[in-house]
Design an enzyme around this catalytic site. Structure first.
Site, PDB file in Angstrom:
ATOM      1  N   HIS A  18      -4.529  -7.953   0.460  1.00  0.00           N
ATOM      2  CA  HIS A  18      -3.842  -6.672   0.563  1.00  0.00           C
ATOM      3  C   HIS A  18      -3.013  -6.541   1.840  1.00  0.00           C
ATOM      4  O   HIS A  18      -1.969  -5.904   1.836  1.00  0.00           O
ATOM      5  CB  HIS A  18      -4.890  -5.563   0.493  1.00  0.00           C
ATOM      6  CG  HIS A  18      -4.326  -4.187   0.420  1.00  0.00           C
ATOM      7  ND1 HIS A  18      -3.573  -3.737  -0.642  1.00  0.00           N
ATOM      8  CD2 HIS A  18      -4.411  -3.131   1.288  1.00  0.00           C
ATOM      9  CE1 HIS A  18      -3.234  -2.479  -0.445  1.00  0.00           C
ATOM     10  NE2 HIS A  18      -3.718  -2.090   0.726  1.00  0.00           N
TER      11      HIS A  18
ATOM     12  N   ASP B 181       0.846  -1.189   0.000  1.00  0.00           N
ATOM     13  CA  ASP B 181       0.000   0.000   0.000  1.00  0.00           C
ATOM     14  C   ASP B 181       0.892   1.255   0.000  1.00  0.00           C
ATOM     15  O   ASP B 181       1.828   1.321  -0.777  1.00  0.00           O
ATOM     16  CB  ASP B 181      -0.965  -0.049   1.203  1.00  0.00           C
ATOM     17  CG  ASP B 181      -2.118   0.926   1.073  1.00  0.00           C
ATOM     18  OD1 ASP B 181      -3.127   0.560   0.441  1.00  0.00           O
ATOM     19  OD2 ASP B 181      -2.018   2.059   1.586  1.00  0.00           O
TER      20      ASP B 181
ATOM     21  N   TYR C 299      -3.120  11.024   1.150  1.00  0.00           N
ATOM     22  CA  TYR C 299      -3.728  10.948  -0.181  1.00  0.00           C
ATOM     23  C   TYR C 299      -3.713  12.318  -0.847  1.00  0.00           C
ATOM     24  O   TYR C 299      -3.435  12.437  -2.046  1.00  0.00           O
ATOM     25  CB  TYR C 299      -5.164  10.425  -0.072  1.00  0.00           C
ATOM     26  CG  TYR C 299      -5.254   8.944   0.197  1.00  0.00           C
ATOM     27  CD1 TYR C 299      -5.595   8.048  -0.805  1.00  0.00           C
ATOM     28  CD2 TYR C 299      -4.987   8.431   1.468  1.00  0.00           C
ATOM     29  CE1 TYR C 299      -5.676   6.687  -0.566  1.00  0.00           C
ATOM     30  CE2 TYR C 299      -5.068   7.075   1.721  1.00  0.00           C
ATOM     31  CZ  TYR C 299      -5.407   6.206   0.697  1.00  0.00           C
ATOM     32  OH  TYR C 299      -5.480   4.855   0.945  1.00  0.00           O
TER      33      TYR C 299
END
Length: 371
Positions: free
Chosen positions: A347, A169, A294
């Site tokens: 993930h 990630d 982000y």
């Protein structure tokens, strides 16, 4: 040189009392209009998990378990960085910095830190800036490149002139940048490589077509969280920092979607493990500050390609990974010296499949040690 200070996780009793009070006062929405998770985390399960959180979950036990590791903080560029530093008993151990992403935390690695030290690694496990027990940036600029620079500074401050790096990630983005910069970092291992399809696909293979289909699926059904966090993280923060159920649902739904869990997160992780990770966000009120990563880096990291990583790169390809990236897409961007197609897992690799994760990390860095 800034000092390295011992740190211990210690959430005040008042914060835990406040959490229980907020859980009891939850204002619930009506139930979803479907019989699955396609509109989000189902009301019945959300209420069930919230009730468990309020009445049975024991944070103090989890806190004590996390405190079995050696925690520290240090100031890097005027920001307190929290990290676990667990040394191996082996004299020839290789330093390894492992980095989590969103919506993960250091909790993701609690099953692999000790096995990695036993297999010859000095493990350094930082909390990303704005996440967990690290400080929250008060100005812009703490994107992937700056974080990678901070990690390099941290490893040097710990006395490590040669180290490896691992991540998935956002941790994969930071680790990729460490590998791209080279220097002290002599090899990287990823469980979510940052690569994209070439501009001209021509006639895609079956594997490439499946990867393209998964990208379309992600953009249609799974990308809303990233659009919100990349554009208006502050607005989102007001809701999630105020509502424990909101914070829990925002995170647990992603664990359901991104794990190899056959339709339910508790088929892979326990309720306590799910809530341990949520608690790192809740007790530190880090919903907005973590989402800002982000805003800082999403479009630059997941946009145009950057320079190739030339240090040796190992990639563990888990079948239920969020982005199913074929090796053919990764080769132009990484010097891949080991590629492992995993039999299961998603993930949150270290959290879901710790043994597979540890074995692959160890086998890859064995090749780096010998080079």
């Amino acid at each position: 040189m800034p000092s390295i200070k011992p740190f211990r996780i210690s959430v005040p009793d008042a914060a835990l009392d406040d959490l229980k009070a907020r859980l009891k006062r939850t204002r619930w929405p009506e139930a979803e209009c479907v019989d699955d998770w396609s509109q989000g985390m189902p009301l019945a399960y959300t209420r069930e998990l919230a009730e468990y959180w309020s009445t049975e979950y024991d944070w103090r036990a989890s806190e004590s378990a996390l405190n079995r590791f050696d925690h520290y903080t240090t100031d890097i560029d005027d920001l307190d960085i929290h990290f676990i530093h667990q040394r191996s008993p082996l004299s020839d151990a290789l330093p390894l910095v492992i980095t989590h992403g969103w919506p993960g935390s250091i909790v993701e690695f609690h099953k692999v830190i000790e096995p990695l030290t036993e297999m010859g690694f000095h493990v350094v496990c930082p909390s990303l800036p704005g996440f967990g027990f690290s400080g929250k940036p008060t100005h812009t600029g703490w994107g992937v490149e700056k974080i990678a620079s901070a990690w390099n500074t941290l490893m040097g401050r710990l006395g490590y002139e040669r180290y490896g790096a691992q991540g998935g990630d956002w941790g994969a983005a930071v680790t990729t940048q460490l590998g791209r910069a080279g220097g002290r970092c002599v090899g990287i291992h990823l469980n979510m490589p940052v690569s994209f399809p070439p501009a001209d696909m021509g006639h895609p293979t079956d594997e490439e077509q499946q990867a393209l289909d998964s990208l379309v699926e992600y953009q249609r059904w799974d990308s809303g969280y990233s659009s919100q966090q990349a554009t208006r993280p502050q607005t989102l923060g007001y809701a999630l920092v105020d509502s424990p159920v909101g914070q829990m649902a925002w995170i647990v739904e992603k664990f359901w979607r991104w794990m190899d869990c056959d339709g339910h997160p508790e088929k892979v992780l326990t309720r306590d493990e799910l809530l341990d990770n949520v608690m790192v966000y809740w007790t530190t009120a880090s919903a907005a500050s973590s989402a800002r990563l982000y805003w800082e880096s999403f479009f630059s990291t997941f946009g145009a390609q950057s320079d190739r990583v030339e240090v040796p790169t190992g990639i563990a390809a888990f079948p239920k990974e969020l982005f199913k990236t074929p090796r053919s897409w990764c080769e132009p961007n990484y010097n891949i010296t080991q590629w492992t197609s995993m039999p299961r897992g998603g993930h949150f690799a270290a959290f879901e499949q710790p043994e597979l994760f540890v074995d692959d990390v160890a086998s890859f860095f064995d090749t780096v040690r010998k080079s």
